[in-house]
Write a protein that holds these residues in place. Sequence first.
Motif, PDB file in Angstrom:
ATOM      1  N   PHE A   1       0.831  -1.209   0.000  1.00 51.77           N
ATOM      2  CA  PHE A   1       0.000   0.000   0.000  1.00 51.77           C
ATOM      3  C   PHE A   1       0.863   1.256   0.000  1.00 51.77           C
ATOM      4  N   LEU A   2       1.804   1.325   0.943  1.00 50.39           N
ATOM      5  CA  LEU A   2       2.630   2.529   1.040  1.00 50.39           C
ATOM      6  C   LEU A   2       3.583   2.664  -0.142  1.00 50.39           C
ATOM      7  N   GLY A   3       4.102   1.525  -0.623  1.00 49.89           N
ATOM      8  CA  GLY A   3       4.987   1.566  -1.785  1.00 49.89           C
ATOM      9  C   GLY A   3       4.266   2.083  -3.019  1.00 49.89           C
ATOM     10  N   ILE A   4       3.038   1.603  -3.227  1.00 49.14           N
ATOM     11  CA  ILE A   4       2.245   2.087  -4.353  1.00 49.14           C
ATOM     12  C   ILE A   4       1.946   3.577  -4.196  1.00 49.14           C
ATOM     13  N   THR A   5       1.629   3.975  -2.960  1.00 47.30           N
ATOM     14  CA  THR A   5       1.380   5.396  -2.699  1.00 47.30           C
ATOM     15  C   THR A   5       2.614   6.227  -3.036  1.00 47.30           C
ATOM     16  N   TYR A   6       3.774   5.728  -2.627  1.00 45.02           N
ATOM     17  CA  TYR A   6       5.028   6.438  -2.917  1.00 45.02           C
ATOM     18  C   TYR A   6       5.271   6.530  -4.421  1.00 45.02           C
ATOM     19  N   GLY A   7       5.046   5.420  -5.139  1.00 46.12           N
ATOM     20  CA  GLY A   7       5.246   5.438  -6.585  1.00 46.12           C
ATOM     21  C   GLY A   7       4.309   6.402  -7.279  1.00 46.12           C
ATOM     22  N   ILE A   8       3.048   6.435  -6.828  1.00 46.87           N
ATOM     23  CA  ILE A   8       2.074   7.378  -7.394  1.00 46.87           C
ATOM     24  C   ILE A   8       2.500   8.814  -7.104  1.00 46.87           C
ATOM     25  N   TYR A   9       2.971   9.043  -5.886  1.00 50.23           N
ATOM     26  CA  TYR A   9       3.422  10.381  -5.488  1.00 50.23           C
ATOM     27  C   TYR A   9       4.584  10.838  -6.362  1.00 50.23           C
ATOM     28  N   MET A  10       5.522   9.939  -6.623  1.00 50.07           N
ATOM     29  CA  MET A  10       6.653  10.274  -7.490  1.00 50.07           C
ATOM     30  C   MET A  10       6.170  10.583  -8.902  1.00 50.07           C
ATOM     31  N   ASN A  11       5.237   9.769  -9.382  1.00 53.34           N
ATOM     32  CA  ASN A  11       4.710   9.979 -10.727  1.00 53.34           C
ATOM     33  C   ASN A  11       3.990  11.309 -10.825  1.00 53.34           C
ATOM     34  N   ALA A  12       3.173  11.621  -9.804  1.00 52.58           N
ATOM     35  CA  ALA A  12       2.440  12.888  -9.808  1.00 52.58           C
ATOM     36  C   ALA A  12       3.373  14.086  -9.701  1.00 52.58           C
ATOM     37  N   SER A  13       4.575  13.865  -9.157  1.00 49.15           N
ATOM     38  CA  SER A  13       5.558  14.951  -9.019  1.00 49.15           C
ATOM     39  C   SER A  13       6.412  15.127 -10.266  1.00 49.15           C
ATOM     40  N   GLY A  14       6.160  14.299 -11.283  1.00 48.92           N
ATOM     41  CA  GLY A  14       6.850  14.459 -12.551  1.00 48.92           C
ATOM     42  C   GLY A  14       7.997  13.513 -12.803  1.00 48.92           C
ATOM     43  N   PHE A  15       8.161  12.482 -11.987  1.00 50.70           N
ATOM     44  CA  PHE A  15       9.257  11.529 -12.153  1.00 50.70           C
ATOM     45  C   PHE A  15       8.761  10.255 -12.820  1.00 50.70           C
ATOM     46  N   SER A  16       9.586   9.654 -13.638  1.00 47.81           N
ATOM     47  CA  SER A  16       9.229   8.387 -14.275  1.00 47.81           C
ATOM     48  C   SER A  16       9.307   7.260 -13.252  1.00 47.81           C
ATOM     49  N   PHE A  17       8.804   6.096 -13.629  1.00 47.78           N
ATOM     50  CA  PHE A  17       8.779   4.957 -12.706  1.00 47.78           C
ATOM     51  C   PHE A  17      10.182   4.497 -12.326  1.00 47.78           C
ATOM     52  N   LEU A  18      11.187   4.877 -13.124  1.00 41.72           N
ATOM     53  CA  LEU A  18      12.560   4.466 -12.818  1.00 41.72           C
ATOM     54  C   LEU A  18      13.041   5.033 -11.491  1.00 41.72           C
ATOM     55  N   TYR A  19      12.572   6.219 -11.147  1.00 41.42           N
ATOM     56  CA  TYR A  19      13.006   6.840  -9.891  1.00 41.42           C
ATOM     57  C   TYR A  19      12.534   6.044  -8.677  1.00 41.42           C
ATOM     58  N   PRO A  20      11.224   5.808  -8.508  1.00 45.42           N
ATOM     59  CA  PRO A  20      10.822   5.009  -7.349  1.00 45.42           C
ATOM     60  C   PRO A  20      11.362   3.591  -7.394  1.00 45.42           C
ATOM     61  N   MET A  21      11.536   3.033  -8.584  1.00 44.48           N
ATOM     62  CA  MET A  21      12.036   1.671  -8.692  1.00 44.48           C
ATOM     63  C   MET A  21      13.464   1.570  -8.144  1.00 44.48           C
ATOM     64  N   PHE A  22      14.361   2.432  -8.632  1.00 44.62           N
ATOM     65  CA  PHE A  22      15.761   2.353  -8.191  1.00 44.62           C
ATOM     66  C   PHE A  22      15.957   2.903  -6.784  1.00 44.62           C
ATOM     67  N   MET A  23      15.161   3.906  -6.399  1.00 40.80           N
ATOM     68  CA  MET A  23      15.296   4.440  -5.046  1.00 40.80           C
ATOM     69  C   MET A  23      14.826   3.426  -4.007  1.00 40.80           C
ATOM     70  N   SER A  24      13.750   2.704  -4.291  1.00 38.35           N
ATOM     71  CA  SER A  24      13.283   1.687  -3.350  1.00 38.35           C
ATOM     72  C   SER A  24      14.258   0.517  -3.270  1.00 38.35           C
ATOM     73  N   LEU A  25      14.979   0.282  -4.349  1.00 40.32           N
ATOM     74  CA  LEU A  25      15.942  -0.820  -4.372  1.00 40.32           C
ATOM     75  C   LEU A  25      17.224  -0.473  -3.632  1.00 40.32           C
ATOM     76  N   THR A  26      17.689   0.774  -3.757  1.00 45.50           N
ATOM     77  CA  THR A  26      19.004   1.138  -3.232  1.00 45.50           C
ATOM     78  C   THR A  26      18.971   1.923  -1.922  1.00 45.50           C
ATOM     79  N   ILE A  27      17.852   2.587  -1.624  1.00 42.12           N
ATOM     80  CA  ILE A  27      17.761   3.363  -0.381  1.00 42.12           C
ATOM     81  C   ILE A  27      17.034   2.557   0.690  1.00 42.12           C
ATOM     82  N   PHE A  28      15.874   2.025   0.361  1.00 40.97           N
ATOM     83  CA  PHE A  28      15.064   1.194   1.256  1.00 40.97           C
ATOM     84  C   PHE A  28      14.857   1.869   2.613  1.00 40.97           C
ATOM     85  N   ALA A  29      14.398   3.117   2.561  1.00 43.02           N
ATOM     86  CA  ALA A  29      14.035   3.870   3.763  1.00 43.02           C
ATOM     87  C   ALA A  29      12.839   4.726   3.390  1.00 43.02           C
ATOM     88  N   GLY A  30      11.646   4.222   3.693  1.00 41.15           N
ATOM     89  CA  GLY A  30      10.426   4.841   3.179  1.00 41.15           C
ATOM     90  C   GLY A  30      10.281   6.303   3.510  1.00 41.15           C
TER      91      GLY A  30
END
Length: 239
Positions: free
Chosen positions: A30-59
């Motif tokens: 739920f929160l991950g999807i919310t974060y991805g939607i938030y990134m998308n609504a802010s103008g970022f492509s899906f690559l940003y939440p994808m790689f940030m969730s993989l390498t940062i892993f701090a919601g």
Amino acid sequence: MKKAPSDRAVRRAALCAFPYTIPILAGFLFLGITYGIYMNASGFSFLYPMFMSLTIFAGSVEFVAVSLLLGSFNPIQALAVTLMLNARHLFYGISMLDKFRGLGWKRIYLIFGMCDETFSINYAAAIPEDIDRGWFMFFVTLFNHIYWFAGATLGGLFGSLIRFSTEGLDFVMTAMFTVIFLDQWKKESQHLSSLLGLGLSLLCLVLFGADGFLIPAMLLILALLSLLRNTLEKGEQTP
């Protein structure tokens, strides 16, 4: 020399770890999807939440990173915000020193992936004696990492297609921690440590306010529990 665990032992550890992470699966998706939607609504492509969730892993940091990326370049501010948001992990790390000892290369990933939820499970779980402790904690960490990565990536991919209010979804984590606390409460033979944690947190909340209570509360809890360690251990051993 310690014998390497067999493939069967690794699989058994994975199967044992998975049920512990099921509550995290719902919350992280739920929160991950919310974060991805938030990134998308802010103008970022899906690559940003994808790689940030993989390498940062701090919601919490990943949500804040959106405004940092949109603002002016200020690495000092980014460092300070990150340290403030994740200062609690210092105390998590101290608590897990003994549990991570002797785990070899797995310790590196366990340190990287020690989010709040993973710490709660790995610290409190009653791991069966016939299950490899290191692989159990590794799979708890890996499963939770996958859940967050999958949710953030899906949210980034489908964010432009979904239109609904995400207000209130962050309460999923609060509800989950409440369940974890109640489960731990039921396992305790005496509740002094839990009551101390609640009492000191409330005291610091009154003294320092909602924005500044977390670190003082954790310092007080760590200090007091360290002083009372022998008493608490004797209490838990009393039938």
